[in-house]
Scaffold this motif. Structure first.
Motif, PDB file in Angstrom:
ATOM      1  N   SER A   1       0.827  -1.205   0.000  1.00 33.95           N
ATOM      2  CA  SER A   1       0.000   0.000   0.000  1.00 33.95           C
ATOM      3  C   SER A   1       0.857   1.250   0.000  1.00 33.95           C
ATOM      4  O   SER A   1       0.342   2.352  -0.089  1.00 33.95           O
ATOM      5  CB  SER A   1      -0.965  -0.008   1.178  1.00 33.95           C
ATOM      6  OG  SER A   1      -0.265   0.016   2.375  1.00 33.95           O
TER       7      SER A   1
ATOM      8  N   ARG B   1      -1.553   2.614  23.108  1.00 36.31           N
ATOM      9  CA  ARG B   1      -2.424   3.686  23.575  1.00 36.31           C
ATOM     10  C   ARG B   1      -2.100   4.046  25.010  1.00 36.31           C
ATOM     11  O   ARG B   1      -2.070   5.212  25.380  1.00 36.31           O
ATOM     12  CB  ARG B   1      -3.889   3.249  23.454  1.00 36.31           C
ATOM     13  CG  ARG B   1      -4.517   3.760  22.165  1.00 36.31           C
ATOM     14  CD  ARG B   1      -5.951   3.378  22.074  1.00 36.31           C
ATOM     15  NE  ARG B   1      -6.080   1.954  21.881  1.00 36.31           N
ATOM     16  CZ  ARG B   1      -7.211   1.292  22.057  1.00 36.31           C
ATOM     17  NH1 ARG B   1      -8.284   1.916  22.443  1.00 36.31           N
ATOM     18  NH2 ARG B   1      -7.265   0.006  21.852  1.00 36.31           N
TER      19      ARG B   1
ATOM     20  N   PRO C   1       0.217   3.487   6.554  1.00 33.43           N
ATOM     21  CA  PRO C   1       0.143   2.092   7.014  1.00 33.43           C
ATOM     22  C   PRO C   1       0.603   1.923   8.449  1.00 33.43           C
ATOM     23  O   PRO C   1       0.150   1.040   9.138  1.00 33.43           O
ATOM     24  CB  PRO C   1       1.074   1.342   6.069  1.00 33.43           C
ATOM     25  CG  PRO C   1       1.085   2.149   4.840  1.00 33.43           C
ATOM     26  CD  PRO C   1       0.841   3.559   5.239  1.00 33.43           C
TER      27      PRO C   1
ATOM     28  N   ARG D   1      -1.600  -1.387  24.189  1.00 30.88           N
ATOM     29  CA  ARG D   1      -0.377  -1.050  24.931  1.00 30.88           C
ATOM     30  C   ARG D   1       0.175   0.263  24.441  1.00 30.88           C
ATOM     31  O   ARG D   1       0.639   1.092  25.213  1.00 30.88           O
ATOM     32  CB  ARG D   1       0.670  -2.151  24.736  1.00 30.88           C
ATOM     33  CG  ARG D   1       0.391  -3.371  25.585  1.00 30.88           C
ATOM     34  CD  ARG D   1       1.315  -4.481  25.240  1.00 30.88           C
ATOM     35  NE  ARG D   1       1.122  -4.905  23.881  1.00 30.88           N
ATOM     36  CZ  ARG D   1       1.929  -5.756  23.256  1.00 30.88           C
ATOM     37  NH1 ARG D   1       2.987  -6.228  23.873  1.00 30.88           N
ATOM     38  NH2 ARG D   1       1.699  -6.117  22.029  1.00 30.88           N
TER      39      ARG D   1
ATOM     40  N   ASN E   1      -1.737   1.523  11.669  1.00 30.95           N
ATOM     41  CA  ASN E   1      -2.391   0.304  12.149  1.00 30.95           C
ATOM     42  C   ASN E   1      -1.989  -0.020  13.568  1.00 30.95           C
ATOM     43  O   ASN E   1      -2.720  -0.656  14.299  1.00 30.95           O
ATOM     44  CB  ASN E   1      -2.039  -0.877  11.252  1.00 30.95           C
ATOM     45  CG  ASN E   1      -2.899  -0.889  10.017  1.00 30.95           C
ATOM     46  OD1 ASN E   1      -4.089  -0.655  10.106  1.00 30.95           O
ATOM     47  ND2 ASN E   1      -2.309  -1.154   8.885  1.00 30.95           N
ATOM     48  N   THR E   2      -0.792   0.414  13.951  1.00 26.31           N
ATOM     49  CA  THR E   2      -0.341   0.084  15.296  1.00 26.31           C
ATOM     50  C   THR E   2      -1.085   0.878  16.353  1.00 26.31           C
ATOM     51  O   THR E   2      -0.972   0.604  17.529  1.00 26.31           O
ATOM     52  CB  THR E   2       1.163   0.362  15.444  1.00 26.31           C
ATOM     53  OG1 THR E   2       1.388   1.706  15.046  1.00 26.31           O
ATOM     54  CG2 THR E   2       1.960  -0.568  14.567  1.00 26.31           C
TER      55      THR E   2
ATOM     56  N   PHE F   1      -6.973  -6.219  11.549  1.00 25.02           N
ATOM     57  CA  PHE F   1      -6.027  -5.721  12.545  1.00 25.02           C
ATOM     58  C   PHE F   1      -6.653  -5.582  13.919  1.00 25.02           C
ATOM     59  O   PHE F   1      -5.979  -5.705  14.938  1.00 25.02           O
ATOM     60  CB  PHE F   1      -5.392  -4.412  12.077  1.00 25.02           C
ATOM     61  CG  PHE F   1      -4.323  -4.668  11.069  1.00 25.02           C
ATOM     62  CD1 PHE F   1      -4.553  -4.464   9.727  1.00 25.02           C
ATOM     63  CD2 PHE F   1      -3.100  -5.182  11.469  1.00 25.02           C
ATOM     64  CE1 PHE F   1      -3.568  -4.756   8.793  1.00 25.02           C
ATOM     65  CE2 PHE F   1      -2.118  -5.475  10.546  1.00 25.02           C
ATOM     66  CZ  PHE F   1      -2.349  -5.264   9.196  1.00 25.02           C
TER      67      PHE F   1
ATOM     68  N   LYS G   1      -9.958  -4.709   6.322  1.00 23.98           N
ATOM     69  CA  LYS G   1      -8.587  -4.529   6.807  1.00 23.98           C
ATOM     70  C   LYS G   1      -8.620  -4.115   8.277  1.00 23.98           C
ATOM     71  O   LYS G   1      -7.840  -4.610   9.089  1.00 23.98           O
ATOM     72  CB  LYS G   1      -7.886  -3.468   5.965  1.00 23.98           C
ATOM     73  CG  LYS G   1      -6.437  -3.260   6.353  1.00 23.98           C
ATOM     74  CD  LYS G   1      -5.776  -2.279   5.405  1.00 23.98           C
ATOM     75  CE  LYS G   1      -4.324  -2.075   5.813  1.00 23.98           C
ATOM     76  NZ  LYS G   1      -3.643  -1.108   4.953  1.00 23.98           N
TER      77      LYS G   1
ATOM     78  N   ASP H   1      -4.017   0.775  17.042  1.00 27.23           N
ATOM     79  CA  ASP H   1      -5.060  -0.017  17.676  1.00 27.23           C
ATOM     80  C   ASP H   1      -4.536  -0.783  18.868  1.00 27.23           C
ATOM     81  O   ASP H   1      -5.309  -1.318  19.634  1.00 27.23           O
ATOM     82  CB  ASP H   1      -5.632  -1.032  16.675  1.00 27.23           C
ATOM     83  CG  ASP H   1      -6.444  -0.320  15.600  1.00 27.23           C
ATOM     84  OD1 ASP H   1      -6.648  -0.922  14.546  1.00 27.23           O
ATOM     85  OD2 ASP H   1      -6.857   0.812  15.844  1.00 27.23           O
TER      86      ASP H   1
ATOM     87  N   HIS I   1      -4.782  -7.277  17.190  1.00 24.12           N
ATOM     88  CA  HIS I   1      -4.322  -6.540  18.365  1.00 24.12           C
ATOM     89  C   HIS I   1      -5.248  -6.618  19.565  1.00 24.12           C
ATOM     90  O   HIS I   1      -4.798  -6.430  20.690  1.00 24.12           O
ATOM     91  CB  HIS I   1      -4.131  -5.064  18.010  1.00 24.12           C
ATOM     92  CG  HIS I   1      -3.051  -4.843  17.007  1.00 24.12           C
ATOM     93  ND1 HIS I   1      -1.756  -5.231  17.234  1.00 24.12           N
ATOM     94  CD2 HIS I   1      -3.073  -4.308  15.783  1.00 24.12           C
ATOM     95  CE1 HIS I   1      -1.026  -4.927  16.180  1.00 24.12           C
ATOM     96  NE2 HIS I   1      -1.800  -4.364  15.282  1.00 24.12           N
ATOM     97  N   ASN I   2      -6.517  -6.827  19.345  1.00 26.14           N
ATOM     98  CA  ASN I   2      -7.458  -6.832  20.469  1.00 26.14           C
ATOM     99  C   ASN I   2      -8.199  -8.163  20.524  1.00 26.14           C
ATOM    100  O   ASN I   2      -9.211  -8.332  19.878  1.00 26.14           O
ATOM    101  CB  ASN I   2      -8.492  -5.715  20.308  1.00 26.14           C
ATOM    102  CG  ASN I   2      -7.822  -4.375  20.145  1.00 26.14           C
ATOM    103  OD1 ASN I   2      -6.846  -4.088  20.812  1.00 26.14           O
ATOM    104  ND2 ASN I   2      -8.343  -3.570  19.251  1.00 26.14           N
TER     105      ASN I   2
END
Lengths: 256, 340
Positions: free
Chosen positions: A25, B168, B157, B166, B160-161, A67, A63, B163, A71-72
């Protein structure tokens, strides 16, 4: 490549990996448009979700859903099972809460206590006061996992201030459904560092500051059914064990 | 009966040919069974009856030039023969795929417009293997793509981290730390009446537990607590520091320190109104930021370990000796977890 229609590019990208798609991307405008498309990320999301799975609300694209699940972790099965995706492949990962495990003497306040810790994923973790017969077992249905993937199961734990009785290795085993109990050959794993007498798997520190030790590995094929039984035991030595705090058992793909 | 019908009805005697015209104008005859391997050509023949003569040649889509078409025909010619084994086909395919990247792209495009799915799959996976593991610059190079994204867009891109809970949490701790820094700056300029307790968590704890009989201001460690909380601890410590019954004090102090930790923890975990993640302005210079990064990480770890260990403390009565030389068990507090 400029002349390829976006859906062709999307198809090509869906044959790579989530990481490659993210990199794509940043290549050019047409690549980005293809790389962010739902078609591609749908391909990385599992084709089957566990029964009580509900996608979190407010996620605009596939997408984002991908993610979010990486992560969650989501809590399923009465908040005793956490579900997430492994980032580089999209394979399913689970963690069973201590409450979902079968801990011998776990119901007896003299031996085990159930406490809440802020850095735990679940409401309660099991804190060992003192026990002679240490036997922790968890079972999970193999059909919950992703096909054609090599998985490993880990006991996630930490210590309180005064652990005792864990310097020697303990027994760990992982058996597939249908195995006779007599045929099981447990492996020895070390929960504590004991330089010199370590054999087999050792406990490692995780990024969330808990420890984990591998109980075993298995390969899930398409159509596999039945339960996997994972356990950690120390029932042979005649002295007490103290001070272990059990978070749960995590099952995730083995990365090359 | 028309000529074309005769052709179709008598395959043994006459090999049927289909007339096709590529995008660059060349017209050619192709064996029917080979041409029919392409779904798009099939459709043209069946639904529109085209391709029967030179004048009625089927026009191929624009993306199919003659070079690509001849490649595709080779492919079709091989695969439409029913008798071949899977292994044979595989070997042929692998050889077939050996061509330079540009041609591979053109071939994909052509096969896609002819709806020739097996070939599209083949070329797509070949291209996917080329893309795998390459950086964006490399991909741009290989495929001659324009670098038409703005710098901002290229950095997207990474978002994305955001989210990650930790991250945050750490962002909030950043904001907190920055506020504290600003406070400290202000304090330096203003005369302060009550003394500011600059003791670190370790020092405070060891004081509470009676290992360190010093009451006076200690060495400037990292300042972790806000001024208010420090004064609360100081006042209660002052009152009881001379008390010989350390045992009782220990438990009480643990209680009050727990409450302090609790409220600090609360502030961090409950989302603050107006405190957005986008608030991380980069006013601080990079070197300072790095130092902050490390401190904040350390801080977050300590918070977690202190919490668990204080809970552990509550369960067991705290042991003290009057001469202040406490047992070695207490030394663990303050170090990062996992080093028991």
């Amino acid at each position: 490549m400029n002349n390829l229609p976006e859906d062709c590019i999307a198809k090509i990208l869906s044959l790579t990996s989530p990481r490659d798609v993210c990199r794509s991307s940043a290549v050019s405008r047409c690549f980005r448009s293809a790389a962010d498309s739902d078609h591609v990320w749908n391909h990385f999301l599992p084709s089957e979700f566990p029964e009580d799975f509900r996608a979190p609300e407010g996620l605009p694209t596939k997408k984002h859903l991908f993610f979010s699940l990486v992560h969650n972790p989501l809590l399923l099965h009465d908040s005793q099972l956490s579900f997430s995706l492994e980032r580089s492949t999209g394979n399913k990962c689970y963690m069973m809460a201590a409450r979902a495990l079968n801990i011998t003497w776990g119901h007896d306040q003299r031996y085990w206590q159930w406490i809440s810790l802020p850095d735990a994923r679940f409401k309660e973790v099991a804190a060992l006061k003192m026990v002679w017969w240490l036997d922790i077992t968890g079972k999970i249905n193999i059909s919950l996992l992703s096909d054609d993937t090599l998985y490993a199961a880990y006991l996630v734990f930490k210590w309180n201030l005064d652990p005792y009785g864990f310097r020697q290795p303990v027994e760990a085993s992982l058996v597939l459904a249908g195995t006779e109990h007599d045929d099981v050959q447990p492996s020895m794993v070390s929960l504590m560092h004991n330089p010199g007498s370590e054999q087999g798997q050792r406990a490692e520190l995780r990024s969330d500051d808990w420890y984990e030790v591998q109980l075993g590995q298995f390969f899930k094929r398409r159509g596999d059914m039945g339960e996997i039984e994972m356990s950690l035991k120390e029932t042979k030595r005649p002295f007490e064990k103290k001070g272990l705090i059990v978070h749960g058992i995590e099952i995730r793909p083995v990365l090359p | 009966m028309s000529e074309s019908d005769l052709d179709i009805m008598e395959p043994e005697t006459m090999k049927s040919y289909i007339w096709l015209q590529t995008a660059d104008g060349s017209v050619q005859q192709v064996e029917q069974e080979v041409a029919m391997f392409c779904p798009m050509i099939c459709q043209e023949i069946i639904h529109k009856g085209a391709g029967s003569s030179k004048n009625h040649a089927i026009s191929l889509p624009q993306r199919v030039n003659s070079a690509m078409f001849s490649l595709i025909l080779d492919y079709c010619r091989f695969h439409q023969v029913p008798g071949r084994s899977n292994k044979e086909r595989k070997v042929y395919d692998e050889k077939f795929m050996r061509m330079e990247t540009k041609r591979l792209c053109e071939l994909t495009s052509a096969a896609d417009s002819l709806q020739l799915k097996p070939l599209v799959d083949l070329t797509s996976s070949a291209l996917a293997r080329i893309i795998e593991g390459k950086t964006p610059e490399e991909i741009r190079d290989i495929f001659h793509l324009p670098d038409d994204l703005t710098e901002e867009e290229k950095l997207e891109p990474l978002k994305n981290t955001m989210d990650d809970p930790r991250i945050r949490l750490l962002n909030r701790l950043y904001a907190k730390k920055r506020k504290e820094l600003k406070e400290r700056e202000r304090l330096k300029n203003v005369e302060v009446e009550g003394h500011v307790d600059e003791r670190s968590v370790d020092d405070l704890l060891s004081f509470i537990n009676g290992t360190d009989p010093k009451v006076a201001k200690m060495s400037k460690g990292k300042k972790k607590y806000k001024k208010k909380k420090n004064q609360k601890i100081i006042s209660s410590n002052d009152k009881e520091s001379h008390d010989l019954h350390f045992k009782q004090q220990g438990v009480e102090e643990t209680g009050s320190r727990m409450r302090d930790l609790l409220s600090l923890e609360d502030e961090i975990f409950t989302p603050k109104a107006g405190c957005e993640d986008g608030d991380i302005d980069d006013e601080i210079d990079p070197a300072m930021k790095e130092m902050l990064d490390r401190e904040v990480e350390d801080f977050a770890r300590r918070l977690n370990s202190n919490w668990a260990q204080s809970l552990g403390q509550e369960r067991r009565p705290v042991h003290f000796s009057i001469n202040g030389n406490n047992g070695t068990t207490r030394r663990h507090i303050g170090q990062s977890s996992g080093h028991n």
